[in-house]
Design an enzyme around this catalytic site. Structure first.
Site, PDB file in Angstrom:
ATOM      1  N   ASP A 126       1.410   1.473 -21.346  1.00 22.49           N
ATOM      2  CA  ASP A 126       1.320   1.878 -19.942  1.00 22.49           C
ATOM      3  C   ASP A 126      -0.128   1.996 -19.491  1.00 22.49           C
ATOM      4  O   ASP A 126      -0.484   1.573 -18.382  1.00 22.49           O
ATOM      5  CB  ASP A 126       2.036   3.206 -19.730  1.00 22.49           C
ATOM      6  CG  ASP A 126       3.546   3.073 -19.882  1.00 22.49           C
ATOM      7  OD1 ASP A 126       4.045   1.942 -19.778  1.00 22.49           O
ATOM      8  OD2 ASP A 126       4.202   4.107 -20.116  1.00 22.49           O
TER       9      ASP A 126
ATOM     10  N   ASP B 176       5.199 -11.926  21.145  1.00 27.82           N
ATOM     11  CA  ASP B 176       5.219 -12.313  22.545  1.00 27.82           C
ATOM     12  C   ASP B 176       4.149 -13.377  22.765  1.00 27.82           C
ATOM     13  O   ASP B 176       3.486 -13.818  21.830  1.00 27.82           O
ATOM     14  CB  ASP B 176       5.028 -11.104  23.461  1.00 27.82           C
ATOM     15  CG  ASP B 176       3.701 -10.398  23.208  1.00 27.82           C
ATOM     16  OD1 ASP B 176       2.941 -10.846  22.332  1.00 27.82           O
ATOM     17  OD2 ASP B 176       3.426  -9.399  23.891  1.00 27.82           O
TER      18      ASP B 176
ATOM     19  N   ASP C  81       8.613  -3.260  23.803  1.00 27.96           N
ATOM     20  CA  ASP C  81       8.708  -3.828  22.455  1.00 27.96           C
ATOM     21  C   ASP C  81       9.180  -2.819  21.412  1.00 27.96           C
ATOM     22  O   ASP C  81       9.416  -3.195  20.262  1.00 27.96           O
ATOM     23  CB  ASP C  81       7.339  -4.382  22.028  1.00 27.96           C
ATOM     24  CG  ASP C  81       6.898  -5.557  22.880  1.00 27.96           C
ATOM     25  OD1 ASP C  81       7.752  -6.392  23.206  1.00 27.96           O
ATOM     26  OD2 ASP C  81       5.700  -5.632  23.222  1.00 27.96           O
TER      27      ASP C  81
ATOM     28  N   ASP D 121       3.118  -4.877  21.908  1.00 28.25           N
ATOM     29  CA  ASP D 121       2.160  -3.836  22.298  1.00 28.25           C
ATOM     30  C   ASP D 121       2.654  -2.950  23.430  1.00 28.25           C
ATOM     31  O   ASP D 121       1.948  -2.034  23.842  1.00 28.25           O
ATOM     32  CB  ASP D 121       0.826  -4.465  22.698  1.00 28.25           C
ATOM     33  CG  ASP D 121       0.956  -5.389  23.910  1.00 28.25           C
ATOM     34  OD1 ASP D 121       2.100  -5.632  24.360  1.00 28.25           O
ATOM     35  OD2 ASP D 121      -0.087  -5.864  24.403  1.00 28.25           O
TER      36      ASP D 121
ATOM     37  N   ASN E  62       4.528   3.458 -25.917  1.00 28.13           N
ATOM     38  CA  ASN E  62       4.680   3.347 -24.464  1.00 28.13           C
ATOM     39  C   ASN E  62       3.429   3.816 -23.740  1.00 28.13           C
ATOM     40  O   ASN E  62       3.013   3.215 -22.742  1.00 28.13           O
ATOM     41  CB  ASN E  62       5.891   4.166 -24.002  1.00 28.13           C
ATOM     42  CG  ASN E  62       7.201   3.515 -24.383  1.00 28.13           C
ATOM     43  OD1 ASN E  62       7.237   2.339 -24.743  1.00 28.13           O
ATOM     44  ND2 ASN E  62       8.280   4.278 -24.355  1.00 28.13           N
TER      45      ASN E  62
ATOM     46  N   ASN F 249      11.903  -5.318 -26.867  1.00 38.00           N
ATOM     47  CA  ASN F 249      11.822  -4.203 -27.811  1.00 38.00           C
ATOM     48  C   ASN F 249      13.163  -3.484 -27.954  1.00 38.00           C
ATOM     49  O   ASN F 249      13.557  -3.071 -29.054  1.00 38.00           O
ATOM     50  CB  ASN F 249      10.760  -3.203 -27.353  1.00 38.00           C
ATOM     51  CG  ASN F 249       9.355  -3.717 -27.591  1.00 38.00           C
ATOM     52  OD1 ASN F 249       9.151  -4.645 -28.377  1.00 38.00           O
ATOM     53  ND2 ASN F 249       8.391  -3.134 -26.913  1.00 38.00           N
TER      54      ASN F 249
ATOM     55  N   GLU G 217       7.497   2.935 -16.944  1.00 38.80           N
ATOM     56  CA  GLU G 217       7.123   4.245 -16.395  1.00 38.80           C
ATOM     57  C   GLU G 217       5.955   4.164 -15.422  1.00 38.80           C
ATOM     58  O   GLU G 217       5.826   4.998 -14.533  1.00 38.80           O
ATOM     59  CB  GLU G 217       6.774   5.217 -17.527  1.00 38.80           C
ATOM     60  CG  GLU G 217       7.907   5.500 -18.497  1.00 38.80           C
ATOM     61  CD  GLU G 217       7.814   4.618 -19.733  1.00 38.80           C
ATOM     62  OE1 GLU G 217       8.302   5.023 -20.778  1.00 38.80           O
ATOM     63  OE2 GLU G 217       7.243   3.507 -19.620  1.00 38.80           O
TER      64      GLU G 217
END
Length: 936
Positions: A773, A355, A680, A676, A769, A744, A312
């Site tokens: 967590d 480049d 490009d 740049d 949990n 588990n 989670e």
């Protein structure tokens, strides 16, 4: 709509102007200057203020259309679209449907917190990027009239106020503020690198008979927004502004972000978990129904088991890790990550496309050597080239030397000159003639003038009838030095000229005749000699060198003006050889990137020889250079095979760059692109991660995922390091969470079949949990070991599946051993009357094994203090919660001391097996990575 070449249809046209198309009915590609003025209802005297105001109201301001910043709700909703977040939301909804409100609330809170963190961090990154925005040009010099009868005058106005039909003036250093058509020009040359990638200035001139076959950027009479004036000056007619310029039309329309390496990784892991979660609840229900006869009353437990498999905290951990690394990058190295997953992408790249100019090389050439007509080193050629540059600059009243003249003057500055000269006249460089001439009077030769001509090899040779065999005329020892500009105090000494027989000449048979004329001799230049010099020049150019030819002529002194007609009957003196100077940090950065398993590929519009030489100078083997015309001849499959083994792609257009990037991605590479310019943009969008420097043009910077402090590969190395640290931390979290959770779940399924009661209550599953967590948040402070930085670390679903399966089974074995210990020491724990003892024993073992996993399954050596503290706290919670007074409220009970002794033995064996399995898995990963690392 104002006229612009290749303008897309569908735009409104001004009622007062007939707008010509890209190809006119009479067959010419472009209108003449007078036709363009007439079509735009303008004239050489410019517009009146009233006309300009009316056109500004009709066409709008001359600004690049930018993307509207996303609102906070929209940014938040975008964060919720994450695939894994969607999985969690579905689980939360299912939990609510079965009245597992605690689980539903916890999942909802985690999702909201994660999305808020991501939205806030990306908002801060966007604000930092917006702080770098600047206009393409601040002001423009425009010719306007107060009224129809008023005299025109030039004045400065903001570029936003330019309109089609304005007449503007361009000078050195100016940025072209709109698309224009030249009316007049003097020695004008533009830098078009932001548009085309060309590193050499392009000459521009008015031309009323342009070739129909030339591309728009090659048409000498057209200048486009985003280019800048390298030298010379001109007057031009504005033909397109704002959204209708070629510069603006290259800006991509807002759309969905391309699928990146991070998206593919998260999607793969999410779908793996979805399959597990869809499979587990039915298995639990079926097993309980078949063995114990229980029905839908086990549904909350089945949902809790599915939630137990889910990490989670993944969205929170991922967002926290990426945000911390992105903030550190911005603070310490000035690298702005505009989209958090891009940090993972840049860490995962194994190919970087870039480049050449400004990245591997400086933006200007440097002197290499000077050769006479026979290829022998001759410093006198450099001297005469410097004389030409100096007096052309001074007598022609040019504001600044161009890059080639700067290189010549810098190279000659540290030396004492052999001749003292006074300037007489100068003919500056002309894009048509492609040469410049200085007329000087040498000391002791008051009755003679010396013409010093410097320029393109072909043009200079066409005006030569003789050649000099090297050497300089004798001068008096007391002659003063050439008045060249003072060299900077820290100016490096120019390179020593190469000895005779250098590799420069080896490629040209007959470049150095067996019998050389005496030094200082002048010989007639016949056709064979001219061909020999052209072949020598071609060979030098093929090796990535730039050449300036130098020629001299003696004329009787006169007071009349000099002109191009005097540039005849010259004596060819030799070549000044220049090369692109590698950037100071480029070689070290390439070495660092190679050490991290990142292959650098150069995509440039330059000459193949120039690109190959730069790579060799930096220690990057160029191999066989692939040019744009050969790319055109390949299909996508052939290009993908060839691109993997090619380091240099030359003569590339934007379309070629896109094809190369896509070919590399199709071959399985995670690809970054550094650029740049507007040219490009397509490649930036095609790559997994688009990178640009902060001084890139606005549209490119807005399209990039990562913005660098400078166009420097060292900054990319820092970003790659940060990305791999972040990815390594995320991978560590996933391995720990998923392997522990899978163990588990396996144990829960086994216990659910073997026991007459639920192996753990839904509330206990949720509490477990939550504790795990909360402890796992400390993994955001993890620092992966050096091995994680040596090669890309993509999140591969198959790798995770193998890892979590192996370690999940180990974890499940520890759980089953715990069940056996409970059955042995607390016999009632396997009966319904003693289920609280079973719940307590497994609850304690679960939290302690998870604490061990946090410390032992990391990639580095010693765990950081936050992780050690979190693991210790998790183990203490597992030991304390089954004790009064909390035990009764949670459905737990106190266990006998003998259980804890046996549990200690189980945990010791578990830790030993974990370490052994981890060591074997590391060896297998290392063996599997060797072929990839050895791949060229």
């Amino acid at each position: 709509m104002a006229w612009a070449p290749d303008r897309p249809t569908g735009h409104a046209r001004p009622p007062t102007a007939r707008v010509p198309t890209a190809r006119r009915p009479d067959g010419r590609a472009d209108p003449t200057a007078l036709e363009a003025l007439r079509d735009l209802a303008s004239g050489p005297r410019g517009l009146t203020e009233a006309e300009a105001e009316e056109r500004l109201a009709r066409h709008g301001e001359n600004t690049i259309p930018g993307r509207r910043p996303a609102s906070w709700p929209r940014r938040y909703a975008r964060a919720l679209r994450d695939p894994f977040t969607a999985v969690l939301l579905v689980l939360g909804l299912v939990s609510a449907l079965v009245s597992a409100w605690g689980t539903a609330c916890v999942i909802t809170v985690l999702v909201l917190v994660s999305s808020a963190l991501r939205s806030r961090t990306e908002y801060q990154a966007d604000r930092s990027a917006d702080g770098l925005r600047h206009l393409v040009a601040a002001t423009a010099t425009v010719r306007r009239r107060a009224g129809p009868a008023a005299a025109p005058r030039f004045r400065e106005i903001p570029v936003e106020l330019l309109v089609p039909g304005d007449v503007i003036r361009l000078g050195p250093g100016d940025v072209v503020p709109a698309d224009v058509r030249l009316l007049r020009a003097q020695n004008l040359a533009l830098h078009q690198a932001p548009l085309t990638g060309e590193s050499v200035p392009v000459p521009k001139r008015p031309d009323d008979s342009p070739p129909q076959t030339a591309g728009p950027y090659q048409r000498a009479h057209l200048c486009f927004q985003g280019s800048s004036v390298a030298s010379g000056s001109g007057t031009a007619l504005v033909t397109a502004t704002g959204a209708h310029t070629r510069f603006a039309r290259a800006y991509p329309a807002p759309g969905r972000r391309r699928e990146s390496a991070f998206d593919r990784a998260v999607n793969g892991i999410s779908w793996m978990l979805v399959r597990f979660m869809l499979l587990i609840p039915p298995l639990v229900l079926l097993a309980d129904a078949a063995v114990r006869g229980r029905g839908l009353e086990t549904l909350p437990f089945a949902v809790a088991v599915a939630v137990g498999l889910t990490p989670e905290m993944l969205p929170v951990v991922v967002t926290t890790v990426l945000a911390r690394k992105a903030a550190a990058l911005a603070r310490e190295h000035g690298v702005i990550v505009r989209w958090l997953p891009a940090l993972h992408n840049i860490g995962a790249i194994d190919v970087l496309c870039t480049d050449k100019t400004g990245t591997l090389t400086c933006d200007r050439p440097v002197y290499d050597t000077a050769l006479d007509a026979y290829g022998r080193p001759d410093p006198d050629v450099l001297h005469w080239a410097a004389v030409n540059s100096l007096w052309t600059l001074q007598l022609a009243d040019l504001p600044a030397p161009d890059a080639l003249d700067e290189a010549v003057l810098d190279a000659a500055a540290p030396y004492a000159a052999h001749h003292a000269c006074d300037g007489v006249a100068a003919l500056p460089f002309d894009p048509v003639r492609r040469l410049a001439t200085a007329v000087v009077r040498r000391a002791g030769h008051r009755d003679r003038h010396t013409l010093v001509v410097k320029g393109s090899v072909e043009e200079v040779l066409a005006r030569c009838t003789r050649l000099r065999a090297g050497g300089a005329p004798e001068v008096e020892p007391s002659a003063p030095e050439l008045p060249l500009p003072d060299a900077p105090s820290a100016h490096p000494a120019p390179p020593e000229p190469p000895a005779p027989g250098t590799p420069y000449l080896a490629a040209v048979p007959g470049a150095v005749p067996a019998a050389l004329p005496a030094t200082g001799a002048e010989l007639d230049l016949d056709a064979a000699g001219r061909e020999r010099l052209l072949a020598l020049a071609a060979a030098l150019s093929a090796q990535g060198l730039r050449l300036l030819a130098v020629a001299l002529a003696e004329r009787p002194a006169r007071t009349g003006a000099y002109g191009p007609a005097d540039e005849q009957g010259l004596a060819f003196a030799g070549f000044v050889v220049l090369r692109d100077a590698p950037a100071d940090t480029a070689a070290d950065a390439l070495t660092a990137l190679a050490g991290r398993g990142v292959a650098v590929k150069v995509l440039t519009g330059d000459h193949p020889g120039t690109a190959a030489r730069v790579c060799r100078d930096l220690g990057l083997a160029p191999g066989r250079v692939l040019t744009g015309d050969r790319i055109d001849a390949m299909d996508d499959a052939a290009l993908a095979r060839r691109a993997e083994h090619t380091a240099v792609f030359a003569r590339c257009t934007p379309q070629h760059k896109v094809r190369v990037v896509r070919a590399l991605r199709a071959a399985g590479h995670t690809t970054g692109f550094l650029g740049d310019g507007v040219n490009d943009l397509p490649a930036l969008h095609a790559a997994d991660v688009g990178i640009c420097p902060r001084d890139a043009v606005d549209v490119t910077r807005e399209a990039a995922d990562v913005v660098l402090a400078a166009k420097d590969l060292t900054a990319i190395d820092h970003a790659v390091t940060a990305g791999r640290h972040a990815t390594g931390t995320i991978a560590t979290y996933l391995r720990i969470a998923l392997s522990s959770n899978l163990g588990n779940v396996i144990a829960m399924l086994a216990a659910g079949v073997l026991l007459p009661f639920l192996p753990m209550l839904p509330a206990q599953v949720l509490l477990q949990n939550l504790c795990f967590d909360a402890a796992q948040l400390a993994l955001a402070h993890d620092q992966p070991g050096p091995a994680a930085l040596r090669r890309p670390t993509p999140l591969r679903t198959r790798d995770f599946l193998r890892f979590i399966t192996a370690f999940g089974l180990v974890n499940a074995a520890a759980d089953l051993a715990t069940f056996a210990a409970l059955a042995l020491l607390v016999p009632d724990s396997v009966h319904a009357s003693g289920q609280s003892a079973f719940h307590s024993g497994w609850f304690t073992e679960n939290l302690i094994t998870q604490a061990l996993v946090m410390v032992l399954l990391r990639g580095g050596n010693r765990a950081p203090a936050p992780i050690r503290t979190a693991a210790a706290a998790l183990a203490m919670i597992g030991l304390l919660l089954p004790l009064p007074p909390l035990a009764g409220a949670l459905g737990l009970t106190t266990l006998p001391p003998a259980y804890y002794l046996l549990l200690s033995a189980i945990l010791a064996v578990y830790a030993a097996v974990l370490l052994a399995t981890k060591s074997r898995a590391a060896r297998l990963r290392s063996d599997g990575a060797r072929p990839a690392d050895a791949r060229p």
